[in-house]
Design an enzyme around this catalytic site. Structure first.
Site, PDB file in Angstrom:
ATOM      1  CD  GLU A  87      -1.194   0.393   6.123  1.00 50.80           C
ATOM      2  OE1 GLU A  87      -1.841   0.866   5.163  1.00 50.80           O
ATOM      3  OE2 GLU A  87      -1.679   0.321   7.261  1.00 50.80           O
ATOM      4  CG  HIS A  98      -1.913   1.042   1.313  1.00 46.90           C
ATOM      5  ND1 HIS A  98      -2.481   1.466   2.492  1.00 46.90           N
ATOM      6  CD2 HIS A  98      -2.477   1.806   0.353  1.00 46.90           C
ATOM      7  CE1 HIS A  98      -3.334   2.439   2.256  1.00 46.90           C
ATOM      8  NE2 HIS A  98      -3.344   2.667   0.968  1.00 46.90           N
TER       9      HIS A  98
HETATM   10  P1  NAD Z   1      -7.528   5.623 -10.647  1.00 49.34           P
HETATM   11  O1  NAD Z   1      -8.987   5.626 -10.900  1.00 49.34           O
HETATM   12  O2  NAD Z   1      -6.767   6.897 -10.749  1.00 49.34           O
HETATM   13  O3  NAD Z   1      -6.822   4.569 -11.645  1.00 49.34           O
HETATM   14  C1  NAD Z   1      -7.283   3.271 -11.834  1.00 49.34           C
HETATM   15  C2  NAD Z   1      -6.822   2.792 -13.207  1.00 49.34           C
HETATM   16  O4  NAD Z   1      -7.113   1.389 -13.306  1.00 49.34           O
HETATM   17  C3  NAD Z   1      -7.541   3.476 -14.378  1.00 49.34           C
HETATM   18  O5  NAD Z   1      -6.584   4.044 -15.258  1.00 49.34           O
HETATM   19  C4  NAD Z   1      -8.306   2.321 -15.055  1.00 49.34           C
HETATM   20  O6  NAD Z   1      -8.373   2.452 -16.469  1.00 49.34           O
HETATM   21  C5  NAD Z   1      -7.431   1.130 -14.649  1.00 49.34           C
HETATM   22  N1  NAD Z   1      -8.113  -0.163 -14.748  1.00 49.34           N
HETATM   23  C6  NAD Z   1      -9.403  -0.477 -14.451  1.00 49.34           C
HETATM   24  N2  NAD Z   1      -9.633  -1.789 -14.693  1.00 49.34           N
HETATM   25  C7  NAD Z   1      -8.461  -2.320 -15.139  1.00 49.34           C
HETATM   26  C8  NAD Z   1      -8.062  -3.632 -15.566  1.00 49.34           C
HETATM   27  N3  NAD Z   1      -8.911  -4.645 -15.568  1.00 49.34           N
HETATM   28  N4  NAD Z   1      -6.800  -3.790 -15.973  1.00 49.34           N
HETATM   29  C9  NAD Z   1      -5.924  -2.762 -15.993  1.00 49.34           C
HETATM   30  N5  NAD Z   1      -6.237  -1.499 -15.603  1.00 49.34           N
HETATM   31  C10 NAD Z   1      -7.500  -1.283 -15.179  1.00 49.34           C
HETATM   32  O7  NAD Z   1      -7.341   4.953  -9.199  1.00 49.34           O
HETATM   33  P2  NAD Z   1      -6.158   5.187  -8.139  1.00 49.34           P
HETATM   34  O8  NAD Z   1      -6.516   6.334  -7.258  1.00 49.34           O
HETATM   35  O9  NAD Z   1      -4.848   5.149  -8.850  1.00 49.34           O
HETATM   36  O10 NAD Z   1      -6.332   3.873  -7.235  1.00 49.34           O
HETATM   37  C11 NAD Z   1      -5.803   2.636  -7.628  1.00 49.34           C
HETATM   38  C12 NAD Z   1      -5.682   1.741  -6.416  1.00 49.34           C
HETATM   39  O11 NAD Z   1      -4.817   2.356  -5.445  1.00 49.34           O
HETATM   40  C13 NAD Z   1      -7.006   1.485  -5.689  1.00 49.34           C
HETATM   41  O12 NAD Z   1      -7.014   0.171  -5.210  1.00 49.34           O
HETATM   42  C14 NAD Z   1      -6.965   2.485  -4.542  1.00 49.34           C
HETATM   43  O13 NAD Z   1      -7.734   2.074  -3.429  1.00 49.34           O
HETATM   44  C15 NAD Z   1      -5.488   2.466  -4.209  1.00 49.34           C
HETATM   45  N6  NAD Z   1      -4.959   3.653  -3.507  1.00 49.34           N
HETATM   46  C16 NAD Z   1      -5.333   4.908  -3.908  1.00 49.34           C
HETATM   47  C17 NAD Z   1      -4.785   6.023  -3.251  1.00 49.34           C
HETATM   48  C18 NAD Z   1      -5.124   7.434  -3.688  1.00 49.34           C
HETATM   49  O14 NAD Z   1      -4.802   8.386  -2.959  1.00 49.34           O
HETATM   50  N7  NAD Z   1      -5.722   7.634  -4.846  1.00 49.34           N
HETATM   51  C19 NAD Z   1      -3.859   5.848  -2.206  1.00 49.34           C
HETATM   52  C20 NAD Z   1      -3.492   4.539  -1.852  1.00 49.34           C
HETATM   53  C21 NAD Z   1      -4.043   3.452  -2.507  1.00 49.34           C
END
Ligand code: NAD
Length: 296
Positions: free
Chosen positions: A151, A139
């Site tokens: 994490e 994480h």
């Molecule tokens: P985001 O919406 O910015 O990006 C997600 C991406 O995943 C998109 O580009 C989408 O096209 C792609 N995607 C969807 N289905 C897919 C598939 N089957 N194969 C490949 N790509 C696919 O989301 P994010 O904010 O980057 O979050 C991503 C992960 O990180 C989540 O699990 C979230 O909980 C975690 N996270 C986010 C944060 C934050 O601050 N945004 C912090 C820590 C963890």
């Protein structure tokens, strides 16, 4: 490690790809959406340019980092002989379970499958694979290239060997890994989200306004950003979904999301990404106070 496959090129995925590539790893950055891949590379380039301007890296290091990243829209092609996958696709249980089932089939038997999920159970994700001892939470924090913490979440079946490998790898990325167990919210969000929710509840109860609540926490507790502004940055939909995971997981009302948070998400006020949350971010406004009353 021959190359690392990163699934998802959004906010977190491009930051994770950037971090591995800058540490000398070859990266396969994979997204179902070509636009997301292109946007991801643009973001990485902008962030590298900023680091060059601040003399944190040289032009050559920037070029080398970009050369280390290859783009794929096909997951199968992108992971076929990797020893590590870091999944950072959209936070959705059904989607993650499908991705891990597919990864289990497409990757070599020895590949470690890591997920950057903020709240979904590592144990649940691992259970759809034939290698639960090789599934682990990694994480990262946003923005990934700048934030030190990772994490490291052990699922119920994650092995000691896989945990040690991922802890050591995180250190080679210049990060500070912390090992935790797999319970809803892990550690970071279990402590952060109730605080953000309480700030929203304080606003909802009319105890003080947005500016006042954020100022108390910034000046009184030396937080770099107030809790309401931080919730806007994380995304109010993301905060709601993490609170719901903890509420469902612990069956404890202390994690129940504030009705104001629920209402704002239903109204499409998601924070920075939608242009409005507790603050106004429209037309390049930088967190201007909205005159609106948020009272109960
Ligand atoms: P985001 O919406 O910015 O990006 C997600 C991406 O995943 C998109 O580009 C989408 O096209 C792609 N995607 C969807 N289905 C897919 C598939 N089957 N194969 C490949 N790509 C696919 O989301 P994010 O904010 O980057 O979050 C991503 C992960 O990180 C989540 O699990 C979230 O909980 C975690 N996270 C986010 C944060 C934050 O601050 N945004 C912090 C820590 C963890």
């Amino acid at each position: 490690m021959e190359y690392v496959a990163v699934i998802g090129a959004g906010t977190m995925g491009n930051g994770i790809a950037h971090t591995f590539a800058q540490s000398g790893f070859k990266v396969h950055l994979i997204d179902v959406n070509m636009d997301a891949l292109e946007k991801g590379v643009q973001t990485i380039t902008t962030n590298l340019n900023r680091m060059v301007a601040k003399e944190k890296i040289t032009d050559q290091q920037k070029e080398d980092t970009l050369k280390n990243i290859n783009l794929f829209t096909s997951m199968k092609a992108g992971v076929k002989d990797t020893n590590l996958v870091v999944e950072a696709a959209t936070e959705n249980v059904a989607l993650k379970l499908k991705i891990f089932k597919d990864l289990d089939e497409a990757c070599p038997k020895t590949t470690i499958l890591a997920t950057n999920t903020s709240s979904i159970s590592i144990t649940q994700i691992a259970a759809v694979t034939s290698r639960p001892e090789q599934v682990i939470g990694m994480h990262f924090m946003n923005p990934v290239p700048l934030m030190k913490l990772v994490e490291i979440i052990r699922g119920y079946n994650t092995s000691d060997a896989v945990t040690s490998t991922i802890m050591a790898l995180s250190k080679t990325l210049g990060k500070a890994p912390v090992e935790v167990n797999d319970y809803p919210g892990f550690v970071a969000n279990r402590i952060l989200m109730p605080m953000l929710n309480e700030a929203i509840e304080t606003l909802y109860n009319g105890v003080a306004g947005v500016h006042e609540i954020d100022t108390v926490m910034k000046l009184g507790m030396a937080h770099p950003m107030g809790p309401l502004q931080l919730a806007d940055f994380i995304g109010l939909d993301v905060c709601l979904s993490i609170l719901n995971v903890m509420y469902d997981g612990f069956k404890n009302p202390k994690y129940a999301p504030c009705p104001l948070l629920v209402n704002m998400v239903m109204a499409g006020k998601l924070g920075v990404k939608s242009g409005e949350g507790f603050y106004d971010y429209s037309q390049n406004k930088k967190a201007e106070i909205i005159s609106k009353q948020f009272l109960n």
